[in-house]
Design an enzyme around this catalytic site. Sequence first.
Site, mmCIF file in Angstrom:
data_model
loop_
_atom_site.group_PDB
_atom_site.id
_atom_site.type_symbol
_atom_site.label_atom_id
_atom_site.label_comp_id
_atom_site.label_asym_id
_atom_site.label_seq_id
_atom_site.Cartn_x
_atom_site.Cartn_y
_atom_site.Cartn_z
ATOM 1 N N GLY A 1 -3.760 -10.120 -45.584
ATOM 2 C CA GLY A 1 -5.221 -10.194 -45.671
ATOM 3 C C GLY A 1 -5.884 -8.875 -46.023
ATOM 4 N N THR B 1 -9.940 -17.508 -43.702
ATOM 5 C CA THR B 1 -10.127 -16.933 -45.036
ATOM 6 C C THR B 1 -10.900 -15.624 -45.034
ATOM 7 O OG1 THR B 1 -11.950 -18.493 -45.242
ATOM 8 C CG2 THR B 1 -9.899 -19.086 -46.336
ATOM 9 N N GLY C 1 -24.980 2.712 -46.404
ATOM 10 C CA GLY C 1 -24.587 1.992 -45.188
ATOM 11 C C GLY C 1 -23.805 2.896 -44.240
ATOM 12 N N GLY D 1 -22.308 2.389 -41.382
ATOM 13 C CA GLY D 1 -21.488 1.689 -40.386
ATOM 14 C C GLY D 1 -20.082 2.279 -40.355
ATOM 15 N N ILE E 1 -17.132 1.406 -41.709
ATOM 16 C CA ILE E 1 -16.362 1.567 -42.952
ATOM 17 C C ILE E 1 -16.908 2.732 -43.781
ATOM 18 C CG2 ILE E 1 -15.771 0.454 -45.153
ATOM 19 C CD1 ILE E 1 -15.550 -2.203 -43.641
ATOM 20 N N GLY E 2 -18.234 2.826 -43.902
ATOM 21 C CA GLY E 2 -18.852 3.895 -44.690
ATOM 22 C C GLY E 2 -18.537 5.265 -44.109
ATOM 23 N N LEU E 3 -18.593 5.382 -42.779
ATOM 24 C CA LEU E 3 -18.366 6.694 -42.158
ATOM 25 C C LEU E 3 -16.890 7.076 -42.198
ATOM 26 C CD1 LEU E 3 -20.843 6.460 -39.150
ATOM 27 C CD2 LEU E 3 -21.191 7.545 -41.379
ATOM 28 N N ASP F 1 -12.818 -13.390 -39.270
ATOM 29 C CA ASP F 1 -14.083 -12.934 -39.877
ATOM 30 C C ASP F 1 -14.948 -14.080 -40.374
ATOM 31 O OD1 ASP F 1 -13.309 -10.331 -39.452
ATOM 32 O OD2 ASP F 1 -13.434 -9.720 -41.566
ATOM 33 N N HIS G 1 -1.610 14.898 -15.534
ATOM 34 C CA HIS G 1 -2.255 16.155 -15.904
ATOM 35 C C HIS G 1 -1.283 16.971 -16.738
ATOM 36 C CE1 HIS G 1 -4.755 19.711 -15.614
ATOM 37 N NE2 HIS G 1 -3.668 20.394 -15.304
HETATM 38 P P1 FAD Z 1 -8.759 -11.377 -43.759
HETATM 39 O O1 FAD Z 1 -7.954 -10.225 -43.289
HETATM 40 O O2 FAD Z 1 -9.913 -11.090 -44.638
HETATM 41 O O3 FAD Z 1 -7.751 -12.356 -44.488
HETATM 42 C C1 FAD Z 1 -8.182 -13.497 -45.133
HETATM 43 C C2 FAD Z 1 -7.196 -13.839 -46.199
HETATM 44 O O4 FAD Z 1 -7.493 -15.153 -46.675
HETATM 45 C C3 FAD Z 1 -7.243 -12.939 -47.428
HETATM 46 O O5 FAD Z 1 -5.986 -12.388 -47.685
HETATM 47 C C4 FAD Z 1 -7.692 -13.862 -48.558
HETATM 48 O O6 FAD Z 1 -7.059 -13.559 -49.796
HETATM 49 C C5 FAD Z 1 -7.209 -15.216 -48.057
HETATM 50 N N1 FAD Z 1 -7.936 -16.340 -48.632
HETATM 51 C C6 FAD Z 1 -9.286 -16.519 -48.727
HETATM 52 N N2 FAD Z 1 -9.568 -17.714 -49.270
HETATM 53 C C7 FAD Z 1 -8.381 -18.309 -49.530
HETATM 54 C C8 FAD Z 1 -8.003 -19.549 -50.069
HETATM 55 N N3 FAD Z 1 -8.918 -20.448 -50.455
HETATM 56 N N4 FAD Z 1 -6.688 -19.836 -50.196
HETATM 57 C C9 FAD Z 1 -5.744 -18.944 -49.795
HETATM 58 N N5 FAD Z 1 -6.054 -17.752 -49.252
HETATM 59 C C10 FAD Z 1 -7.344 -17.437 -49.120
HETATM 60 N N6 FAD Z 1 -10.835 -4.025 -38.467
HETATM 61 C C11 FAD Z 1 -10.295 -3.430 -37.388
HETATM 62 O O7 FAD Z 1 -10.176 -4.082 -36.331
HETATM 63 N N7 FAD Z 1 -9.874 -2.138 -37.420
HETATM 64 C C12 FAD Z 1 -10.000 -1.375 -38.527
HETATM 65 O O8 FAD Z 1 -9.609 -0.206 -38.531
HETATM 66 C C13 FAD Z 1 -10.573 -1.964 -39.673
HETATM 67 N N8 FAD Z 1 -10.714 -1.250 -40.805
HETATM 68 C C14 FAD Z 1 -11.225 -1.846 -41.909
HETATM 69 C C15 FAD Z 1 -11.371 -1.085 -43.053
HETATM 70 C C16 FAD Z 1 -11.879 -1.658 -44.197
HETATM 71 C C17 FAD Z 1 -12.009 -0.819 -45.435
HETATM 72 C C18 FAD Z 1 -12.234 -3.035 -44.198
HETATM 73 C C19 FAD Z 1 -12.762 -3.675 -45.440
HETATM 74 C C20 FAD Z 1 -12.125 -3.792 -43.056
HETATM 75 C C21 FAD Z 1 -11.621 -3.206 -41.896
HETATM 76 N N9 FAD Z 1 -11.494 -3.924 -40.717
HETATM 77 C C22 FAD Z 1 -10.983 -3.322 -39.607
HETATM 78 C C23 FAD Z 1 -11.887 -5.341 -40.618
HETATM 79 C C24 FAD Z 1 -10.647 -6.238 -40.726
HETATM 80 O O9 FAD Z 1 -10.028 -5.986 -41.945
HETATM 81 C C25 FAD Z 1 -11.061 -7.697 -40.606
HETATM 82 O O10 FAD Z 1 -11.777 -7.903 -39.423
HETATM 83 C C26 FAD Z 1 -9.812 -8.579 -40.606
HETATM 84 O O11 FAD Z 1 -9.063 -8.397 -41.765
HETATM 85 C C27 FAD Z 1 -10.217 -10.066 -40.471
HETATM 86 O O12 FAD Z 1 -9.069 -10.835 -40.483
HETATM 87 P P2 FAD Z 1 -9.075 -12.339 -41.003
HETATM 88 O O13 FAD Z 1 -7.695 -12.843 -40.750
HETATM 89 O O14 FAD Z 1 -10.200 -13.070 -40.440
HETATM 90 O O15 FAD Z 1 -9.343 -12.254 -42.565
#
Ligand code: FAD
Length: 468
Positions: free
Chosen positions: A39, A143, A182, A184, A186-188, A315, A447
């Site tokens: 993901g 997703t 932004g 937040g 990610i930006g920082l 997410d 400690h």
């Molecule tokens: P995702 O990880 O987004 O995975 C969803 C997957 O579904 C994707 O691979 C996508 O291709 C697939 N998909 C979508 N639609 C379809 C479909 N129709 N058919 C097949 N596949 C599909 N979170 C933290 O907790 N710690 C961090 O340090 C952190 N750093 C981050 C840094 C960045 C730059 C970003 C962008 C995000 C960060 N996050 C972090 C947030 C974290 O990445 C998300 O919260 C997390 O990935 C969510 O997981 P998920 O399984 O819900 O979805």
Amino acid sequence: MAYDVVVIGSGPGGYVCAIKAAQLGLKVAVVEKRATYGGTCLNVGCIPSKALLHASEMFHHAAHGMDSLGVEIPAPKLNLEKMMAHKDATVKSNVDGVAFLFKKNKIDGLIGTGKIVAAGKVSVTAEDGSTQELETKNIVIATGSDVAGIPGVNVDIDEKVIVSSTGAIALDKVPQNLVVVGGGVIGLELGSVWMRLGAKVTVVEYLDNILGGMDGEVSKQFQRMLAKQGMTFNLGAKVTGVEKSGAGAKVTFEPVKGGEAQTIEADVVLISTGRKPYTTGLGLEDAGVALDNRGRVEIDGHYKTNVDGIYAIGDVVKGPMLAHKAEDEGVALAEVLAGQHGHVNYDVIPGVVYTQPEVASVGKTEEELKAAGVAYKVGKFPFTANGRARAMQVTDGFVKILADKETDRVLGGHIVGFGAGEMIHEIAVLMEFGGSSEDLGRTCHAHPTMSEAVKEAALATFFKPLHM
Ligand code: FAD
């Protein structure tokens, strides 16, 4: 082949749900449209950003931070290509790890776009256009999310000059000027990466503070620290335009409270204004799956959508967009699907900003407790008074514990400082068990450790710290 569970999406929510469900004896398939599993988090999010944060921190240390420890080294030379190769190798080892775990747990992984045809039916379209249909008792929508953009502003993200986080982890040279839209997490984080490597970084943020939602005192002190490192902030600023200009781009913004607009130029502009749930092409409308007013898949307390046999996690549903929240939902849902009683405690989900120093938080902020009318007490302890922090020259920051005034139960913990992202977990565990600040303050801490500051802050909450 009929499955017990077909998971659409292999991020931390989807792949963890699949592994747990398989461990519980269910027959599982995962559909992923990216070429690799893991993901956003493993491919373009948490993991690559942390690889770059670590490498850029090492560079920064070598350039600025070791003389005073008696380690004198010549000025380091940046090899960005090698740093990016380290990031790519880290991603590869992690995504390969997920593929290995699928095999180990006899999970069928299918690369292709998943679409819900109806409850119990998922079609998978491969890149070459070929389609197959899977039959399953349960469908899990995992997703994830996608870049949200700036409300009301048309931005052409080309991932070279105007970039999202995905482009910002893959720049081929250090920009002279980077504007981050932004302020937040990610930006920082990504702003810090490029600042350490030599970019002048300017953050433009709509709110009056960075890290919206974070404890106000923590956010203010953290901003001062970043400013000391050289980051420039334009807060309370509404971006009205981002457009390409020559080889770079320009960003126009105006004070939210009214006033004159300003335009600044940059080599690269990072749009990090948040993420939105990703449901495009999933067939939710035809399958009758309801979304809420923010485009998230609506679920009940057991992750079930309004359609029987269709569930959602991560997410794409409500709650903080964090990998570990998605993972814990994946585990809980797998347990529900296996007939057990899965549960996530949403009051104890830590959040970490992996800058230097780190910022970590769990539970309630002071602002939230005030708004809820909860009587609370505060205990604080600065790292300047911690022996280990002095020995390591990492005295910036503090620990803050919030506890119920009557019962002393810990309601929140906030840390700015070196290693905050590791230290926060002892507060999380304590909160999970309903512990008090006295429990924490009376727990023997080794400690000399940075964690002693957590104990001291707890002591300050119910009585007095020892070393201040
Ligand atoms: P995702 O990880 O987004 O995975 C969803 C997957 O579904 C994707 O691979 C996508 O291709 C697939 N998909 C979508 N639609 C379809 C479909 N129709 N058919 C097949 N596949 C599909 N979170 C933290 O907790 N710690 C961090 O340090 C952190 N750093 C981050 C840094 C960045 C730059 C970003 C962008 C995000 C960060 N996050 C972090 C947030 C974290 O990445 C998300 O919260 C997390 O990935 C969510 O997981 P998920 O399984 O819900 O979805």
